[in-house]
Design an enzyme around this catalytic site. Structure first.
Site, PDB file in Angstrom:
ATOM      1  N   CYS A  94       0.866  -1.229  -0.022  1.00 21.87           N
ATOM      2  CA  CYS A  94      -0.193  -0.075   0.089  1.00 21.87           C
ATOM      3  C   CYS A  94       0.877   1.356   0.109  1.00 21.87           C
ATOM      4  O   CYS A  94       0.550   2.290  -0.454  1.00 21.87           O
ATOM      5  CB  CYS A  94      -0.891  -0.022   1.322  1.00 21.87           C
ATOM      6  SG  CYS A  94      -0.056  -0.008   2.749  1.00 21.87           S
ATOM      7  N   HIS A 455      -1.850   1.697   7.172  1.00 24.51           N
ATOM      8  CA  HIS A 455      -2.319   1.491   5.993  1.00 24.51           C
ATOM      9  C   HIS A 455      -2.263   2.893   5.246  1.00 24.51           C
ATOM     10  O   HIS A 455      -2.387   3.784   5.956  1.00 24.51           O
ATOM     11  CB  HIS A 455      -3.714   0.861   5.763  1.00 24.51           C
ATOM     12  CG  HIS A 455      -4.052   0.785   4.244  1.00 24.51           C
ATOM     13  ND1 HIS A 455      -3.536  -0.104   3.407  1.00 24.51           N
ATOM     14  CD2 HIS A 455      -5.463   1.411   3.514  1.00 24.51           C
ATOM     15  CE1 HIS A 455      -4.234  -0.164   2.323  1.00 24.51           C
ATOM     16  NE2 HIS A 455      -5.308   0.843   2.242  1.00 24.51           N
TER      17      HIS A 455
END
Length: 519
Positions: A94, A455
């Site tokens: 990510c 994230h």
């Protein structure tokens, strides 16, 4: 019975025939069939009903598959209008996906990559698939719907392979930092640029006829002059900038020679918040260029003054005084990447993440942080030309002072002072329109989580349509392969980790003028 059982027919008939009705028996056979079916009994009739049910189920499944594969394409195209492809998460990638979406939102960087690859990929000995610039260009163009692909999710694993070829050990299964990857990309692009030939091409007539540095000609064994290539500053990527470092003695006011350092991103520390007052991007920039005292620095001027006051027979020691050091921005890049340092350390030495919200705005005026030469005019200059402060290397003064009466200073404002992003392609705030170094927000990278796990997601502008040159006002929220539309207020309320700005020309208000400025 006068025809084969359904089960035998279904085995001998092609699969495509399952979508049509089975072959019917002759008309005269209906009575025999009916009589035969009566003689079969309840178990036989149940078996035939199951066979017909199986055929109907297969036909329904095939029809549904055909609809999924070919039916809703027009609907998906309609839904994707204004969106961009997502990126497949290869494990813990990510950080890479969010950075690539941020870079794809900077048109100047994509144009530079296209120009760079067209000039230099044929001059190197490596194969094309090993070029970082080529791989990155194709990927960023695909993320801007410029490659003609209809894929909604792209795979960025070729980029990891190219980086490994550049001897970067980046694992797709370990969580990394998006800011660190940004510097990996920029430094690798610089390495790729430096591997180009170090002599001028024979067909480059301008450089051969008018060499930039004829006094530094290189002679080969045959004593034939080989002219050097033009300055590498012309091929620097759009994120490349320069910092100036100025030191002044507090005792004699002697100023040391100006020093220049390069940067690809501005890494700003977050100051401590004052109770009741939000932290703004302007405060982070002010803290970055604020003066600091450096003790025990040898001052040559103070040493000379002291030497003139003592007899010649005595030895003179170097005089150490306190200097005042200040940083300024000597050259502002076309694309500005701002990194907000959210890493801090506890008293026990443990890493902590700072989650304070830093206010930022759509437009960023950088005039007050720009280094200016003494006597240099502050008149407006085109965004694609360097100022005199960027071309000279002499000493000078600081940039313009901050006006405390201004209602807006790069995020230090209420929402009533924010120019509506959907009504005008160019800013209307007086500070913005009078700025010579104005930047527009293009993307925001946000990290959710703590220092050990989390994230990355990205807010970015939707690419402008092919027949439209103005910057799009539609914002997107992207998390790996998930893409959705969002509003600008959600962008402003996010906890930014990386901010991507692109320089614009502020004193133009017509679309024709803006198109000319963006060329």
């Amino acid at each position: 019975m006068s025809w084969a059982p359904v089960s035998t027919w279904s085995r001998r008939t092609p699969l495509a025939a399952c979508c049509s009705a089975p072959e019917l028996p002759p008309a005269g056979a209906w009575k025999a069939c009916a009589a035969g079916s009566l003689r079969i009994g309840p178990q036989g009739r149940c078996k035939m009903m199951k066979n017909w049910g199986m055929i109907g189920g297969i036909a329904a499944a095939l029809a549904a598959g055909i609809y999924v594969l070919w039916g809703p394409i027009s609907d998906r195209k309609k839904y994707r209008k204004g969106l961009v492809p997502g990126l497949l998460n290869l494990g813990n990638t990510c950080f890479m996906n969010s950075l690539l979406q941020g870079l794809a939102s900077c048109p100047s960087f994509i144009r530079w990559l296209a120009d760079f690859t067209s000039k230099y990929r044929q001059e190197n000995n490596t194969t094309e698939h090993q070029h970082l610039s080529v791989t990155l260009l194709h990927l960023l163009k695909a993320l801007c719907n410029q490659e003609g692909t209809e894929d909604e999710v792209l795979d960025a694993s070729p980029l990891l392979e190219v980086l490994r070829a550049h001897r970067w050990q980046i694992s797709s299964f370990e969580e990394q930092d998006a800011h660190e990857l940004f510097h990996v990309l920029t430094s690798s692009l610089e390495d790729e640029r430096d591997r180009r030939p170090h002599v001028t091409h024979l067909f480059d007539l301008d450089s051969l006829e008018f060499p930039l540095e004829p006094q530094r000609q290189i002679h080969c064994r045959t004593q034939v002059p080989i002219y050097p290539i033009p300055s590498q500053w012309k091929s620097q990527h759009p994120f490349h900038g320069r910092l100036t470092s100025n030191m002044v003695c507090k005792h004699c006011q002697h100023q040391s020679p100006m020093r220049y350092d390069t940067f690809d991103s501005l890494s700003l520390s977050i100051p401590v918040a004052t109770w009741g007052h939000p932290i703004t991007l302007d405060q982070c920039l002010q803290h970055f260029i604020s003066t600091e005292s450096v003790k025990d620095v040898v001052c040559e001027n103070c040493t000379k003054i002291h030497a003139a006051q003592i007899p010649n027979s005595q030895s003179v020691e170097n005089r150490k005084t306190t200097f005042v050091k200040q940083l300024k921005l000597g050259k502002l890049p076309q694309c500005l990447c701002i990194h907000l340092q959210r890493l801090s350390w506890s008293n026990q030495g443990s890493p902590l993440k700072r989650n304070e919200h830093v206010q930022f705005s759509e437009f960023l005026a950088m005039d007050r942080f720009k280094y200016r030469i003494s006597g240099c005019s502050t008149s407006k200059q085109p965004a694609n030309h360097l100022s005199a402060a960027e071309q000279e290397t002499t000493d000078g003064k600081e940039g313009g002072a901050q006006n405390p009466t201004m209602p807006f200073l790069n995020g230090a404002c209420s929402t009533s002072y924010i120019s509506p992003p959907f009504t005008s392609p160019l800013p209307t705030n007086p500070e913005w329109t009078s700025s010579s170094y104005l930047f527009r927000l293009m993307a925001v990278v946000v990290h959710h989580g703590d220092m050990h796990s989390g994230h990355f997601v990205t807010y970015r502008r939707s690419p402008a349509a092919k027949n439209q040159k103005l910057t799009s006002q539609q914002w997107l929220w992207i998390s790996d392969d998930t893409v959705r539309r969002t509003n600008f207020q959600e962008v402003l309320s996010s906890s930014a980790y990386l901010l991507f700005y692109e320089r614009i020309q502020s004193n133009l208000h017509h679309p024709e003028d803006q198109r000319a400025a963006e060329k």
